[in-house]
Scaffold this active site. Structure first.
Site, short mmCIF file in Angstrom:
data_model
loop_
_atom_site.label_atom_id
_atom_site.label_comp_id
_atom_site.label_asym_id
_atom_site.label_seq_id
_atom_site.Cartn_x
_atom_site.Cartn_y
_atom_site.Cartn_z
N ASP A 150 -3.92 -12.86 6.30
CA ASP A 150 -2.49 -12.94 6.64
C ASP A 150 -2.29 -13.57 8.00
OD1 ASP A 150 -3.48 -10.74 8.14
OD2 ASP A 150 -2.74 -9.33 6.65
N ASP B 179 0.64 3.55 5.48
CA ASP B 179 1.51 3.66 4.31
C ASP B 179 0.86 3.07 3.06
OD1 ASP B 179 1.62 0.98 4.91
OD2 ASP B 179 3.81 0.88 5.13
N GLU C 276 3.35 -4.56 1.67
CA GLU C 276 4.00 -3.30 1.97
C GLU C 276 4.34 -2.53 0.69
OE1 GLU C 276 3.90 -2.35 4.89
OE2 GLU C 276 4.72 -3.73 6.38
N HIS D 193 -0.59 0.03 2.75
CA HIS D 193 -0.56 -1.42 2.55
C HIS D 193 -1.95 -2.01 2.78
CE1 HIS D 193 0.33 -1.62 7.04
NE2 HIS D 193 -0.59 -2.57 6.93
#
Length: 260
Positions: free
Chosen positions: A66, A135, A142, A137
């Site tokens: 990314d 979370d 996400e 990801h």
């Protein structure tokens, strides 16, 4: 999915072992590189092996997971610069052999499509390093991300920006709101996935990844459907695993010839 619970130095050694075996067998292998805190010990171990044991990356190619959108070329937290600092500039990776999504492109969708094609043209990723967010990801996929997603622009959640603010002097507002990220479908196409996690803050995400239902609420859970996933976690990150004892027994009982 194989789960290994050990101290961070041992986890880094195991991940580096897998990369070294790959490069010794196929010097022109394609690596998938991650940023963040999780892979740093792995990169340090690979650099040590390059300097002291002759491990070469000269024929290898690599793709990044990314990139932030809009960070200047010289920004130290631009992921291309982070990878250069932590690994590429410390080993003999050839100039231009590491590619990442272009977060400064004038046409971001076109840049994402070109990046996907570049991975395909390289023959796909042989081994992909991964981390996991609190979370759930992976990369910047996400919660709510499509399991079929490919490289695209994403809006970062507030939690992710809070988690990453430590790299920006603690200033959440300095963390970009958008990024380009390989999609879950892109990641799942890699031949071997090696995910590292440490610290109690990752414990719930690791529990969901390994033992929870496959759900878009916890994007990493799609990895349960991959045929070759290695999850390397320390004791703190493993603290919510209900079958931790079994994972330890399984790893201790592995035949000597069987690698991760």
């Amino acid at each position: 999915m194989e789960v290994v619970i050990a101290g961070v130095p041992e986890l880094a050694r195991l991940a580096a072992d897998a990369i070294e075996r790959l490069l010794r067998a196929r010097p022109d292998a394609v690596l998938g590189l991650a940023t963040g805190s999780s892979p740093l010990a792995v990169y340090d171990e690979l650099v040590r092996r390059h300097e002291q044991e002759g491990l070469s990356f000269a024929q290898a190619r690599a793709f990044m997971l990314d990139e932030y959108v809009g960070l200047p070329v010289d920004h130290p937290e631009r992921y291309r610069n982070v990878i250069e600092t932590e690994l590429a500039g410390r080993v003999d990776l050839a100039p231009g052999s590491v590619r990442g999504p272009d977060g400064l492109a004038a046409d971001l969708p076109a840049a994402c499509a070109a990046y996907e094609q570049a991975i395909v043209d390289a023959g796909g990723v042989d081994l992909q390093l991964l981390g996991i967010g609190t979370d759930g990801h992976v990369a910047f996929n996400e919660p709510g991300s499509s399991f079929a997603s490919r490289t695209r622009i994403k809006t970062l959640t507030h939690q992710t920006r809070v988690d990453n603010a430590r790299f920006f002097g603690g200033d959440v507002d300095a963390v970009p709101q958008h990024c380009l990220t390989q999609g879950l479908g892109t990641i799942m196409a890699a031949r071997h996935l090696v995910l590292l996690a440490s610290g109690r803050g990752k414990a719930e995400a690791v529990h969901q990844l390994v033992e929870g239902p496959v759900s878009a609420l916890w994007p990493a859970t799609i990895l349960q459907h991959h045929p070759h996933v290695t999850v390397l976690v320390d004791e703190a990150a493993a603290s919510r695993l209900q079958l931790a004892g079994y994972y330890r027994e399984t790893f201790d009982a592995k035949p000597r010839w069987q690698t991760i």
